[in-house]
Design an enzyme around this catalytic site. Structure first.
Site, PDB file in Angstrom:
ATOM      1  CG  HIS A 187     -17.671  12.547  -3.780  1.00 20.76           C
ATOM      2  ND1 HIS A 187     -17.547  12.684  -2.413  1.00 20.76           N
ATOM      3  CD2 HIS A 187     -18.073  13.751  -4.240  1.00 20.76           C
ATOM      4  CE1 HIS A 187     -17.891  13.925  -2.064  1.00 20.76           C
ATOM      5  NE2 HIS A 187     -18.214  14.590  -3.165  1.00 20.76           N
ATOM      6  CE  LYS A 199     -28.668   6.505 -35.690  1.00 21.84           C
ATOM      7  NZ  LYS A 199     -28.864   7.906 -35.979  1.00 21.84           N
ATOM      8  CD  GLU A 222     -22.125  12.027 -32.743  1.00 23.91           C
ATOM      9  OE1 GLU A 222     -22.649  12.078 -33.864  1.00 23.91           O
ATOM     10  OE2 GLU A 222     -22.756  12.253 -31.695  1.00 23.91           O
TER      11      GLU A 222
END
Ligand code: PA5
Length: 357
Positions: A257, A351, A241
């Protein structure tokens, strides 16, 4: 991007940081004390004795405090189970014994809002944490308490204020212990760290500026574990950001893993990676060993790494200090890339489009 950006040039800050994110970073320790103080004056008017589980609803910058609070509660004997929900609606299992924290700086984030009615229908206890917006409106209408964030800042920069505030609100509800001492210790540790990483401290002796210089032109991958796992995610999102740049985070031991193999291909990308490992004395000893193993494996592959070992003695202090370092590093990286750290135009565009469609 300019190769010759001088982070020690004071004019750089006034030229690029148009909304003065630098002053919020400077105030980080002060905001930490203030968030805790304001929570002390807040009366949730809610009997928290039936809380068995906590669900944190929130997105982006407003999700981080919940994630860090959950990390701290996990270290506390007898604390309720926590669920982080960064999605629409609510997770399964929300019931009358669930506390739902509705965290949204603006109060208008659609994913977060979409869970509110559903949570109310289950009989869960709700508490809003917001500056206002629709979350405050619904809270007033439906009669659930909300803690007013009074800090004017970009949502993500409210973290130093909203994390202690959230911990204070939880404590008022009987969740977790009184963290007065932890907050004091964190503020002190933050003040100790801050002097060395502010813009006035030259790059040669400034850990945050040096990190930003190493991040330039590379993709930062931040490794955390236990207490530092939410901090690693915070670094990633702050680089995204503030610097408008790629960044990723990984969590140990899980990364051993799977993710650790990613370093093999494409081989030509190795020199474009920068791994930051957020170590801390509070992490499980075996996980700490895994930090060392990670550094060794990546060193063999000639990937640039940097290990940060937390300062501050308490859990909260360590979390807060590692967060401040990452916030500053991402801020400096924004300036190196010639970007204003505050605006997040692409997020605003998304948005706005969602509001229309
Ligand atoms: O930092 C940001 O601006 C974003 O990550 C926001 O926090 C996110 O979009 C959610 O908005 P809000 O914090 O207003 O709920």
């Amino acid at each position: 991007m300019s190769a010759g950006v001088d982070l020690d040039d004071p004019t750089l800050y006034s030229r690029l940081d148009s909304q003065n994110m630098g002053s919020l970073l400077r105030d980080f320790p002060k905001l930490f004390a203030e968030g805790w103080r304001q929570a002390g004056a807040f009366d949730p008017k809610l009997d928290g004795r039936r809380i068995k589980k906590i669900v944190f609803l929130g997105m982006g910058g407003s999700a981080v405090a919940g994630e860090m609070a959950a990390g701290l509660l996990r270290l506390e004997e007898g604390a309720p189970a926590t669920v982080l929900h960064h999605d629409y609606g609510i997770p399964p299992g929300v019931d009358r014994e669930t506390l739902v924290i509705v965290s949204s700086y603006s109060g208008n984030t659609e994913e977060t809002l979409s869970g509110v009615e559903l949570a109310l229908e289950t009989g869960a206890m709700l508490v809003g944490i917001t500056t206002g917006g629709l979350v405050a409106e619904v809270a007033e209408k439906k009669g659930f308490p909300w803690f007013p964030i009074t800090l004017k800042s970009p949502p993500r920069c409210a973290l130093p204020y909203s994390l202690p505030a959230l911990l204070g609100v939880l404590w008022k509800l009987g969740v977790g212990r009184n963290r007065e001492k932890d907050v004091r210790e964190a503020v002190q540790a933050l003040q100790g760290l801050a002097d060395g990483i502010v813009p006035e401290t030259p790059t040669a002796g400034n850990a945050a500026k040096k990190l930003a210089v190493d991040m330039r032109g590379r993709i930062p991958v931040i490794y955390g574990g236990g207490l530092t796992a939410p901090v690693a995610r915070r670094w990633k999102t702050q680089v995204n950001e503030n610097a408008k740049a790629w960044a990723f985070s990984e969590e140990l031991p899980e990364a051993h893993h799977n993710a650790i193999l990613g370093v093999e291909q494409p081989a030509e990308l190795r020199e474009r990676l920068f791994l930051v490992l957020l170590d801390s004395p509070a992490i499980h000893l075996r996980t700490r060993l895994r930090f060392q193993i990670t550094t060794d494996i990546l060193g063999e592959r000639k990937v640039l790494t940097h290990t940060w070992t937390g300062s501050g003695s308490g859990h909260l202090a360590q979390m807060a200090c590692a967060t401040l370092l990452g916030d500053y590093a991402s801020y400096y990286l924004a300036l190196i890339y010639g970007r204003d750290p505050t605006p997040v135009e692409t997020i605003d565009r998304i948005k706005a489009r969602l509001a229309r469609e």
